[in-house]
Design a protein around this motif. Structure first.
Motif, PDB file in Angstrom:
ATOM      1  N   UNK A   4       7.946  11.068  -2.665  1.00 51.91           N
ATOM      2  CA  UNK A   4       8.520  11.584  -3.258  1.00 51.91           C
ATOM      3  C   UNK A   4       9.971  11.958  -2.697  1.00 51.91           C
ATOM      4  N   UNK A   5      10.623  12.220  -1.691  1.00 52.54           N
ATOM      5  CA  UNK A   5      11.356  13.011  -1.055  1.00 52.54           C
ATOM      6  C   UNK A   5      12.827  11.775  -0.859  1.00 52.54           C
ATOM      7  N   UNK A   6      12.392  10.875  -1.335  1.00 47.70           N
ATOM      8  CA  UNK A   6      13.106   9.409  -1.408  1.00 47.70           C
ATOM      9  C   UNK A   6      13.713   9.070  -2.842  1.00 47.70           C
ATOM     10  N   UNK A   7      11.950   9.503  -3.484  1.00 50.45           N
ATOM     11  CA  UNK A   7      12.703   9.090  -4.841  1.00 50.45           C
ATOM     12  C   UNK A   7      13.872   9.859  -5.854  1.00 50.45           C
ATOM     13  N   UNK A   8      15.226   9.265  -6.203  1.00 50.04           N
ATOM     14  CA  UNK A   8      15.641   9.642  -7.129  1.00 50.04           C
ATOM     15  C   UNK A   8      16.174   9.549  -8.046  1.00 50.04           C
ATOM     16  N   UNK A   9      15.422  10.544  -9.654  1.00 51.29           N
ATOM     17  CA  UNK A   9      15.466   9.549 -10.635  1.00 51.29           C
ATOM     18  C   UNK A   9      17.217  10.080 -11.767  1.00 51.29           C
ATOM     19  N   UNK A 211      14.296  -1.355   4.320  1.00 55.66           N
ATOM     20  CA  UNK A 211      15.199   0.326   5.030  1.00 55.66           C
ATOM     21  C   UNK A 211      15.976   1.040   3.946  1.00 55.66           C
ATOM     22  N   UNK A 212      16.294   1.216   3.045  1.00 53.63           N
ATOM     23  CA  UNK A 212      17.025   2.169   2.281  1.00 53.63           C
ATOM     24  C   UNK A 212      15.971   3.858   2.330  1.00 53.63           C
ATOM     25  N   UNK A 213      16.552   4.217   2.565  1.00 57.78           N
ATOM     26  CA  UNK A 213      16.811   5.861   3.116  1.00 57.78           C
ATOM     27  C   UNK A 213      16.337   6.145   1.363  1.00 57.78           C
ATOM     28  N   UNK A 214      16.820   6.315   0.658  1.00 53.77           N
ATOM     29  CA  UNK A 214      16.350   7.250  -0.947  1.00 53.77           C
ATOM     30  C   UNK A 214      16.189   5.895  -2.400  1.00 53.77           C
ATOM     31  N   UNK A 215      15.818   5.216  -3.336  1.00 50.62           N
ATOM     32  CA  UNK A 215      15.712   4.569  -4.176  1.00 50.62           C
ATOM     33  C   UNK A 215      16.411   5.627  -5.095  1.00 50.62           C
ATOM     34  N   UNK A 216      16.870   4.903  -6.225  1.00 51.89           N
ATOM     35  CA  UNK A 216      17.682   5.536  -7.096  1.00 51.89           C
ATOM     36  C   UNK A 216      16.966   5.345  -8.399  1.00 51.89           C
ATOM     37  N   UNK A 217      16.066   5.138  -9.663  1.00 53.27           N
ATOM     38  CA  UNK A 217      15.676   4.762 -10.479  1.00 53.27           C
ATOM     39  C   UNK A 217      15.770   5.192 -11.614  1.00 53.27           C
ATOM     40  N   UNK A 218      16.612   4.587 -12.748  1.00 55.16           N
ATOM     41  CA  UNK A 218      16.925   5.207 -13.681  1.00 55.16           C
ATOM     42  C   UNK A 218      15.668   5.158 -15.132  1.00 55.16           C
TER      43      UNK A 218
END
Ligand code: C5P
Length: 244
Positions: A4-9, A211-218
């Motif tokens: 959850x800390x690594x997902x950016x919507x 190796x991604x730190x955060x994922x952006x999902x729209x």
């Protein structure tokens, strides 16, 4: 970090009511939201405040690209808003990027109190909607991979915290930039999802393993019939790909 800390919507909507609806539904499952040019142009700082009031963090994705002085001033304003992360276009050059970080640092101490961390400042390498042909069209005689690597060196030289890059380049970047460099990857599509206008896409699991730190999902979340279920499915895939 937990999934959850690594997902950016990405809140790619145009009014506060749609923002409120999405944030109310998705928080606290989702704790990080991205506000880009559409929403910020339409609603400004009120959108940032709305997300923060829901207890979530804001990635202000305005991709600043201007003369160093103007970008530094914009960086100050972003810092004053209390955003967690913002970004600049690496093609703006080393001086522009360096001044953005310095301005954020100074403003964080001035307006938010000493010891208050400045926002993370990321550099945009190449938009994930762009492929090899787009580089040729721009007169850039490099492969996508080489151009992304080159721009990542610009980010490091300027002291940025990390870059925004496609999952397809993440493995090479992680190797080149080391373990603490932040890599944010948009262009994430769960298997079978529609691509939209994205060209260089990967699944959440592949992006994390690269190796991604955060994922952006729209759109795969915001346009789903059930956005919470879509977010949970992605979080599950993330958990399976990177056991705690
Ligand atoms: O809907 P989708 O998942 O394609 O949204 C991706 C988000 O990430 C959009 O808000 C887009 O502006 C942003 N983005 C991107 N590629 C970059 C930087 C940001 O797609 N290099």
């Amino acid at each position: 970090m937990t999934p959850a800390e690594r997902l950016i919507v990405a809140l790619d909507v145009a009014d506060l009511e749609s923002t409120r609806r999405l944030v109310q539904r998705l928080a606290p499952t989702v704790t990080h939201f991205k506000i880009g040019s559409e929403l910020f142009t339409a609603c400004g700082p009120a959108a940032v405040e709305l997300v923060q009031k829901a207890g979530a963090k804001v990635f202000l994705d305005l991709k600043f690209h201007d003369i160093p002085n103007t970008v530094a001033r914009a960086a100050r304003m972003a810092t004053r808003l209390g955003v967690w992360m913002f970004n600049v276009h690496l093609q703006g050059g080393v001086a522009m990027c360096r001044e953005a970080v310095a301005a954020a640092q100074e403003e964080a101490q001035k307006s938010r109190g000493s010891g208050h961390p400045r926002p993370l400042v990321l550099g945009v390498t190449l938009l994930t909607s762009m492929g090899e042909k787009d580089l040729v069209d721009l007169g850039i005689r490099k492969t996508v991979k080489d151009q992304v690597l080159y721009l990542t060196q610009v980010a490091q030289k300027a002291g940025l915290d990390g870059v925004v890059a496609s999952a397809q380049e993440t493995k090479v970047l992680r190797f080149a930039a080391g373990p603490t460099f932040v890599i944010v990857t948009p262009g994430i599509r769960p298997a079978g999802a529609s691509l939209g206008d994205q060209v260089r896409v990967e699944t959440p699991a592949v992006a994390l393993k690269a190796g991604a730190s955060y994922l952006v999902v729209g759109r795969p979340i915001t346009e789903a019939a059930d956005p919470v279920a879509a977010a949970q499915a992605i979080l599950q895939e993330m958990a399976a790909a990177s056991p705690q």
